[in-house]
Design a protein around this motif. Sequence first.
Motif, PDB file in Angstrom:
ATOM      1  N   ALA A  68      99.953 -38.201 -31.291  1.00  0.00           N
ATOM      2  CA  ALA A  68     100.930 -38.906 -32.115  1.00  0.00           C
ATOM      3  C   ALA A  68     101.050 -40.347 -31.630  1.00  0.00           C
ATOM      4  CB  ALA A  68     102.292 -38.221 -32.022  1.00  0.00           C
ATOM      5  N   PHE A  69     101.120 -41.259 -32.579  1.00  0.00           N
ATOM      6  CA  PHE A  69     101.412 -42.659 -32.283  1.00  0.00           C
ATOM      7  C   PHE A  69     102.780 -42.937 -32.881  1.00  0.00           C
ATOM      8  CE2 PHE A  69      96.823 -42.358 -32.244  1.00  0.00           C
ATOM      9  CZ  PHE A  69      96.514 -42.991 -31.054  1.00  0.00           C
ATOM     10  N   CYS A  70     103.714 -43.205 -32.007  1.00  0.00           N
ATOM     11  CA  CYS A  70     105.109 -43.350 -32.410  1.00  0.00           C
ATOM     12  C   CYS A  70     105.510 -44.823 -32.320  1.00  0.00           C
ATOM     13  CB  CYS A  70     105.968 -42.487 -31.485  1.00  0.00           C
ATOM     14  SG  CYS A  70     107.680 -42.435 -31.950  1.00  0.00           S
ATOM     15  N   GLN A  71     105.905 -45.379 -33.447  1.00  0.00           N
ATOM     16  CA  GLN A  71     106.365 -46.763 -33.503  1.00  0.00           C
ATOM     17  C   GLN A  71     107.887 -46.765 -33.387  1.00  0.00           C
ATOM     18  OE1 GLN A  71     104.816 -47.756 -37.348  1.00  0.00           O
ATOM     19  NE2 GLN A  71     102.858 -48.434 -36.511  1.00  0.00           N
ATOM     20  N   VAL A  72     108.378 -47.538 -32.429  1.00  0.00           N
ATOM     21  CA  VAL A  72     109.811 -47.584 -32.167  1.00  0.00           C
ATOM     22  C   VAL A  72     110.310 -49.007 -32.362  1.00  0.00           C
ATOM     23  CG1 VAL A  72     111.626 -47.244 -30.437  1.00  0.00           C
ATOM     24  CG2 VAL A  72     109.637 -45.711 -30.479  1.00  0.00           C
ATOM     25  N   SER A  73     111.361 -49.142 -33.165  1.00  0.00           N
ATOM     26  CA  SER A  73     112.040 -50.428 -33.319  1.00  0.00           C
ATOM     27  C   SER A  73     113.458 -50.257 -32.791  1.00  0.00           C
ATOM     28  CB  SER A  73     112.077 -50.852 -34.784  1.00  0.00           C
ATOM     29  OG  SER A  73     110.763 -51.097 -35.245  1.00  0.00           O
ATOM     30  N   LEU A  74     113.871 -51.184 -31.967  1.00  0.00           N
ATOM     31  CA  LEU A  74     115.209 -51.122 -31.383  1.00  0.00           C
ATOM     32  C   LEU A  74     116.223 -51.819 -32.286  1.00  0.00           C
ATOM     33  CD1 LEU A  74     114.381 -51.956 -27.642  1.00  0.00           C
ATOM     34  CD2 LEU A  74     114.487 -49.714 -28.759  1.00  0.00           C
ATOM     35  N   GLN A  75     117.481 -51.389 -32.174  1.00  0.00           N
ATOM     36  CA  GLN A  75     118.550 -52.019 -32.945  1.00  0.00           C
ATOM     37  C   GLN A  75     118.901 -53.379 -32.356  1.00  0.00           C
ATOM     38  OE1 GLN A  75     121.717 -49.159 -32.771  1.00  0.00           O
ATOM     39  NE2 GLN A  75     120.819 -47.848 -34.337  1.00  0.00           N
ATOM     40  N   SER A  76     118.990 -53.441 -31.038  1.00  0.00           N
ATOM     41  CA  SER A  76     119.326 -54.682 -30.341  1.00  0.00           C
ATOM     42  C   SER A  76     118.164 -55.060 -29.427  1.00  0.00           C
ATOM     43  CB  SER A  76     120.597 -54.506 -29.504  1.00  0.00           C
ATOM     44  OG  SER A  76     120.790 -55.635 -28.665  1.00  0.00           O
ATOM     45  N   THR A 125     115.001 -33.576 -28.897  1.00  0.00           N
ATOM     46  CA  THR A 125     115.742 -33.353 -27.651  1.00  0.00           C
ATOM     47  C   THR A 125     115.591 -34.460 -26.618  1.00  0.00           C
ATOM     48  OG1 THR A 125     113.939 -32.087 -26.658  1.00  0.00           O
ATOM     49  CG2 THR A 125     115.601 -30.850 -27.918  1.00  0.00           C
ATOM     50  N   LYS A 126     114.561 -35.303 -26.762  1.00  0.00           N
ATOM     51  CA  LYS A 126     114.355 -36.339 -25.745  1.00  0.00           C
ATOM     52  C   LYS A 126     114.330 -37.747 -26.333  1.00  0.00           C
ATOM     53  CE  LYS A 126     111.943 -33.342 -22.485  1.00  0.00           C
ATOM     54  NZ  LYS A 126     110.728 -33.145 -21.691  1.00  0.00           N
ATOM     55  N   LEU A 127     113.390 -38.000 -27.221  1.00  0.00           N
ATOM     56  CA  LEU A 127     113.210 -39.367 -27.710  1.00  0.00           C
ATOM     57  C   LEU A 127     114.433 -39.859 -28.480  1.00  0.00           C
ATOM     58  CD1 LEU A 127     111.143 -41.595 -27.536  1.00  0.00           C
ATOM     59  CD2 LEU A 127     110.126 -40.757 -29.652  1.00  0.00           C
ATOM     60  N   SER A 128     114.986 -39.045 -29.334  1.00  0.00           N
ATOM     61  CA  SER A 128     116.141 -39.472 -30.138  1.00  0.00           C
ATOM     62  C   SER A 128     117.405 -39.637 -29.303  1.00  0.00           C
ATOM     63  CB  SER A 128     116.392 -38.482 -31.272  1.00  0.00           C
ATOM     64  OG  SER A 128     116.804 -37.239 -30.748  1.00  0.00           O
ATOM     65  N   LYS A 129     117.385 -39.160 -28.081  1.00  0.00           N
ATOM     66  CA  LYS A 129     118.548 -39.302 -27.193  1.00  0.00           C
ATOM     67  C   LYS A 129     118.589 -40.678 -26.530  1.00  0.00           C
ATOM     68  CE  LYS A 129     119.740 -34.878 -27.453  1.00  0.00           C
ATOM     69  NZ  LYS A 129     120.642 -34.449 -28.445  1.00  0.00           N
ATOM     70  N   ILE A 130     117.486 -41.428 -26.643  1.00  0.00           N
ATOM     71  CA  ILE A 130     117.460 -42.760 -26.044  1.00  0.00           C
ATOM     72  C   ILE A 130     118.309 -43.703 -26.897  1.00  0.00           C
ATOM     73  CG2 ILE A 130     116.013 -44.743 -25.451  1.00  0.00           C
ATOM     74  CD1 ILE A 130     113.759 -42.792 -24.818  1.00  0.00           C
ATOM     75  N   GLU A 131     119.267 -44.339 -26.254  1.00  0.00           N
ATOM     76  CA  GLU A 131     120.197 -45.243 -26.924  1.00  0.00           C
ATOM     77  C   GLU A 131     119.457 -46.465 -27.480  1.00  0.00           C
ATOM     78  OE1 GLU A 131     124.084 -47.931 -25.661  1.00  0.00           O
ATOM     79  OE2 GLU A 131     123.184 -46.561 -24.213  1.00  0.00           O
ATOM     80  N   ASN A 132     119.900 -46.945 -28.618  1.00  0.00           N
ATOM     81  CA  ASN A 132     119.462 -48.201 -29.210  1.00  0.00           C
ATOM     82  C   ASN A 132     118.192 -48.097 -30.058  1.00  0.00           C
ATOM     83  OD1 ASN A 132     119.899 -51.012 -29.674  1.00  0.00           O
ATOM     84  ND2 ASN A 132     118.323 -51.483 -28.179  1.00  0.00           N
ATOM     85  N   ILE A 133     117.667 -46.891 -30.272  1.00  0.00           N
ATOM     86  CA  ILE A 133     116.523 -46.775 -31.176  1.00  0.00           C
ATOM     87  C   ILE A 133     117.027 -46.907 -32.604  1.00  0.00           C
ATOM     88  CG2 ILE A 133     114.766 -45.223 -32.122  1.00  0.00           C
ATOM     89  CD1 ILE A 133     114.282 -44.154 -29.341  1.00  0.00           C
ATOM     90  N   GLY A 134     116.453 -47.846 -33.351  1.00  0.00           N
ATOM     91  CA  GLY A 134     116.845 -48.048 -34.742  1.00  0.00           C
ATOM     92  C   GLY A 134     115.932 -47.288 -35.683  1.00  0.00           C
ATOM     93  N   ILE A 135     114.633 -47.518 -35.571  1.00  0.00           N
ATOM     94  CA  ILE A 135     113.655 -46.878 -36.455  1.00  0.00           C
ATOM     95  C   ILE A 135     112.594 -46.210 -35.604  1.00  0.00           C
ATOM     96  CG2 ILE A 135     111.909 -47.250 -38.245  1.00  0.00           C
ATOM     97  CD1 ILE A 135     113.526 -49.721 -39.113  1.00  0.00           C
ATOM     98  N   LEU A 136     112.254 -44.994 -35.996  1.00  0.00           N
ATOM     99  CA  LEU A 136     111.218 -44.211 -35.329  1.00  0.00           C
ATOM    100  C   LEU A 136     110.238 -43.771 -36.407  1.00  0.00           C
ATOM    101  CD1 LEU A 136     110.511 -42.854 -32.588  1.00  0.00           C
ATOM    102  CD2 LEU A 136     111.869 -40.921 -33.327  1.00  0.00           C
ATOM    103  N   ASN A 137     108.993 -44.220 -36.310  1.00  0.00           N
ATOM    104  CA  ASN A 137     107.977 -43.885 -37.300  1.00  0.00           C
ATOM    105  C   ASN A 137     106.766 -43.322 -36.568  1.00  0.00           C
ATOM    106  OD1 ASN A 137     106.650 -43.799 -39.821  1.00  0.00           O
ATOM    107  ND2 ASN A 137     105.644 -45.730 -39.365  1.00  0.00           N
ATOM    108  N   THR A 138     106.315 -42.139 -36.965  1.00  0.00           N
ATOM    109  CA  THR A 138     105.206 -41.487 -36.277  1.00  0.00           C
ATOM    110  C   THR A 138     104.042 -41.274 -37.223  1.00  0.00           C
ATOM    111  OG1 THR A 138     106.754 -40.327 -34.834  1.00  0.00           O
ATOM    112  CG2 THR A 138     104.526 -39.451 -34.956  1.00  0.00           C
ATOM    113  N   THR A 139     102.844 -41.549 -36.695  1.00  0.00           N
ATOM    114  CA  THR A 139     101.607 -41.211 -37.393  1.00  0.00           C
ATOM    115  C   THR A 139     100.797 -40.316 -36.473  1.00  0.00           C
ATOM    116  OG1 THR A 139     100.541 -43.226 -36.594  1.00  0.00           O
ATOM    117  CG2 THR A 139     101.523 -43.321 -38.786  1.00  0.00           C
TER     118      THR A 139
END
Length: 153
Positions: A68-76, A125-139
């Motif tokens: 999986a390649f997970c693209q993460v964009s932060l809110q701040s 249970t893990k990745l979504s628990k990280i504070e400040n993640i705005g957008i999570l897109n996986t391919t």
Amino acid sequence: MELLDNTDKTILRILQRDSKKTAKEIANLLNLTVSPIYERIKRLEKRGYIEKYVAIVNKNLIDLPITAFCQVSLQSHHESFIDKFENQILNLKEVQECYHMAGQVDFLLKINMRSLEEYHEFVRTKLSKIENIGILNTTFSLKVIKQTSELYL
């Protein structure tokens, strides 16, 4: 930084393809004696051109077929939030690679899993628990066309 000569570059090419090659084997390939090849390898290690030697494990044989390649964009994008995200990612053993990106995506993660269900559980249970993640897109990778650890010299 010191410039590498052709012999150094050839040694690096050989070791990138097969890090188990001995100084003697490399010397034979280059029609040189063992001692200067050994010294060159030690110099390349000492100066950081060779960071470490690793075994590349077949992910399918250890039952991690899903990439999986997970693209993460932060809110701040405040420095403290970026530092906190990076530190939390370092503690996730499932994340094989993480890159801080320029452009629309802040981070790109490479993750290998046993199944889509396992990946879903990891996100939940893990990745979504990280504070400040705005957008999570996986391919997901369907097929590997080219994969190498060799750098072009």
